[in-house]
Design an enzyme around this catalytic site. Structure first.
Site, PDB file in Angstrom:
ATOM      1  N   ARG A 174      -1.861  -1.098  -8.635  1.00 46.17           N
ATOM      2  CA  ARG A 174      -3.146  -0.500  -8.130  1.00 46.17           C
ATOM      3  C   ARG A 174      -3.141   1.013  -8.258  1.00 46.17           C
ATOM      4  O   ARG A 174      -2.417   1.655  -7.572  1.00 46.17           O
ATOM      5  CB  ARG A 174      -3.718  -0.935  -6.676  1.00 46.17           C
ATOM      6  CG  ARG A 174      -4.974  -0.352  -6.049  1.00 46.17           C
ATOM      7  CD  ARG A 174      -5.220  -0.459  -4.671  1.00 46.17           C
ATOM      8  NE  ARG A 174      -4.956  -1.810  -4.168  1.00 46.17           N
ATOM      9  CZ  ARG A 174      -4.479  -2.318  -2.852  1.00 46.17           C
ATOM     10  NH1 ARG A 174      -4.073  -1.364  -2.060  1.00 46.17           N
ATOM     11  NH2 ARG A 174      -4.245  -3.459  -2.663  1.00 46.17           N
ATOM     12  N   ASP A 201       0.668  -1.043  -0.051  1.00 50.10           N
ATOM     13  CA  ASP A 201      -0.024   0.073   0.046  1.00 50.10           C
ATOM     14  C   ASP A 201       0.769   1.199  -0.107  1.00 50.10           C
ATOM     15  O   ASP A 201       1.867   1.400   0.326  1.00 50.10           O
ATOM     16  CB  ASP A 201      -0.925   0.080   1.212  1.00 50.10           C
ATOM     17  CG  ASP A 201      -2.229  -0.950   1.096  1.00 50.10           C
ATOM     18  OD1 ASP A 201      -2.564  -1.380   0.088  1.00 50.10           O
ATOM     19  OD2 ASP A 201      -2.754  -1.319   2.316  1.00 50.10           O
TER      20      ASP A 201
END
Length: 305
Positions: free
Chosen positions: A182, A132
């Site tokens: 992502r 992330d």
């Protein structure tokens, strides 16, 4: 008003005393809508239910801004246990984690040690791991760690945020690694010196990096609840004949559930980001900051109690 509310919740997300209280008193005041329980056993049940609806998952053991090596090592071991649970239960799930939970603010040596432990187990269990992205001050370090680990492991990706000025160059630089990325708008409060302050500019940049990464031939996860971005991606995919196995949509657990199911029925891969754990406060505050509708939902829940 909306911007003021966003800034307020982003400020609260970094409040350490509130984080300690939240850990102590558990998933109350509506957080349970966005967090799949405090343990991996509870999370497994949620993942199994989502898989039964043809939704795939990425699971995240919540925690960030760890400032001691013991806690970072414990976080890494919890991730290893989550990976083993995915393998053991034959779940359609990946793993997501934050570098600050692995010890980024302590030393790169600690992070790399913990990441290798996780990625070795993930390789055994055939589980993909996504790093992330966090706030701007940690962006460069995170990308450096990703590229270092990408040279050793295939089952690793990371996140790129559309609201940062540096993002277009990051997409170009990372293309050499054929990365699985992502793509998100970004959920942290940043200075206008490093991030687009206006929503339109963020949206335009988001569309630009979606197109660039897809046309580069790389796997692309479009993480958004914004119908405009979803429809833009659909048009792009159709126009350039991009195969459906080169991209997926991603949304957060508990947000736009019906839309998630609609996308599955339309034949798209839909991955749900499912967080769990006791360190839920910062994540929860950022979800409230993103959408005023989330705040209204929580207030209704409190009144009912």
């Amino acid at each position: 008003m909306e911007q003021a509310m966003r800034n307020f919740f982003l400020f609260l997300s970094k409040n350490k005393p509130m984080t300690k209280l939240a850990k102590k008193y558990g998933l109350r005041f509506g957080a349970g809508r966005f967090v799949a329980g405090s343990s991996i056993l509870q999370a497994v049940e949620v993942i199994r239910e989502l898989n039964s609806q043809n939704l795939v998952v990425t699971i995240d053991y919540l925690g960030e801004f760890v400032d001691n090596e013991r806690e970072a090592n414990e976080m890494a071991l919890e991730c290893v246990e989550a990976i083993r649970a995915i393998g053991r239960e034959n779940l359609k799930s990946q793993l997501s984690l934050k570098m600050t939970s692995m010890g980024l603010d302590i030393s790169e040596e600690v992070v790399i040690k913990n990441m290798r432990l996780i990625l070795d187990e993930a390789t055994k269990q055939n589980v993909f791991v996504t790093i992330d992205m966090e706030d701007y001050s940690r962006c460069g370090k995170t990308i450096d760690i990703f590229t270092r680990l990408k040279s050793e492991y295939d089952n690793i990706g990371t996140v790129i945020q559309a609201y940062l000025y540096r993002t277009e160059k990051d997409i170009d630089d990372l293309n050499a690694y054929s990365p699985n990325l992502r793509l998100v708008k970004g959920a942290y409060k940043e200075s206008p010196e490093v991030a687009f302050p206006d929503k339109k500019d963020v949206d335009d940049n988001f569309k630009k990096i979606i197109k660039t990464h897809l046309l580069n031939g790389n796997y692309t996860a479009i993480a958004t609840h914004d119908d405009e971005m979803i429809e833009y991606t659909k048009r792009l995919v159709e126009e350039y004949k991009i195969p459906h196995d080169q991209f997926e949509f991603q949304m957060l657990f508990g947000i736009r559930v019906e839309r998630q199911r609609e996308l599955v029925k339309e034949g798209y891969k839909m991955r749900v980001y499912v967080p769990y754990g006791t360190d839920w406060y910062g994540y929860f505050m950022r979800r409230l900051a993103e959408r005023p509708a989330n705040v209204a939902f929580v207030l209704k829940g409190v009144v009912k109690k």
